[in-house]
Write an enzyme that holds these catalytic residues in place. Sequence first.
Site, mmCIF file in Angstrom:
data_model
loop_
_atom_site.group_PDB
_atom_site.id
_atom_site.type_symbol
_atom_site.label_atom_id
_atom_site.label_comp_id
_atom_site.label_asym_id
_atom_site.label_seq_id
_atom_site.Cartn_x
_atom_site.Cartn_y
_atom_site.Cartn_z
ATOM 1 N N SER A 69 0.831 -1.190 0.000
ATOM 2 C CA SER A 69 0.000 0.000 0.000
ATOM 3 C C SER A 69 0.878 1.258 0.000
ATOM 4 O O SER A 69 1.676 1.451 -0.902
ATOM 5 C CB SER A 69 -0.958 -0.068 1.194
ATOM 6 O OG SER A 69 -1.920 0.943 1.159
ATOM 7 N N HIS A 95 -2.417 -1.246 -4.233
ATOM 8 C CA HIS A 95 -3.879 -1.308 -4.351
ATOM 9 C C HIS A 95 -4.443 0.107 -4.284
ATOM 10 O O HIS A 95 -3.715 1.063 -4.074
ATOM 11 C CB HIS A 95 -4.503 -2.238 -3.297
ATOM 12 C CG HIS A 95 -4.339 -1.782 -1.880
ATOM 13 N ND1 HIS A 95 -4.781 -2.508 -0.812
ATOM 14 C CD2 HIS A 95 -3.782 -0.671 -1.332
ATOM 15 C CE1 HIS A 95 -4.509 -1.883 0.311
ATOM 16 N NE2 HIS A 95 -3.910 -0.762 0.018
#
Length: 196
Positions: free
Chosen positions: A99, A124
Amino acid sequence: MMGYIPYVIENTDRGERSYDIYSRLLKDRIVLLSGEINDSVASSIVAQLLFLEAEDPEKDIGLYINSPGGVITSGLSIYDTMNFIRPDVSTICIGQAASMGAFLLSCGAKGKRFSLPHSRIMIHQPLGGAQGQASDIEIISNEILRLKGLMNSILAQNSGQSLEQIAKDTDRDFYMSAKEAKEYGLIDKVLQKNVK
């Protein structure tokens, strides 16, 4: 919360001196980003980057990353500081960069973005939630979409992937090995040995 912090002892001409391990690493221009990225962690990282720039604005800084990600605005404060300061910031993934951790890994100076061979990298889309009146939820939703566009744009620039490819790949959790992250363009090299 951090548990036990090791200390190291160095012999100098004035006798012995003990350092906590993080202060000793900082002396070698190494900043360790581990755990979840939040405002407190980001403030500590930013302060260390600014301190190291003041110490020597020409010498590279190593940012070692082992993080599952965290708060977008906290991560962006680190990203902006990396770009603001004069020294190049090399990034090294140790363990995982997921992330916001993967985002920051990709933001190191070109040619100086690394990973150890068994590290995992994951990108993501931003996560978030909202509650309240419909108009408040709409405002928050629009902000999350704005941040998603910003992050995807920066990832595309850093990796050389198209914006469309980044949008597709970040739609769900997209895991990569160090080798795959190099092929994708998030890092420049998989390190086998420290050659210092």
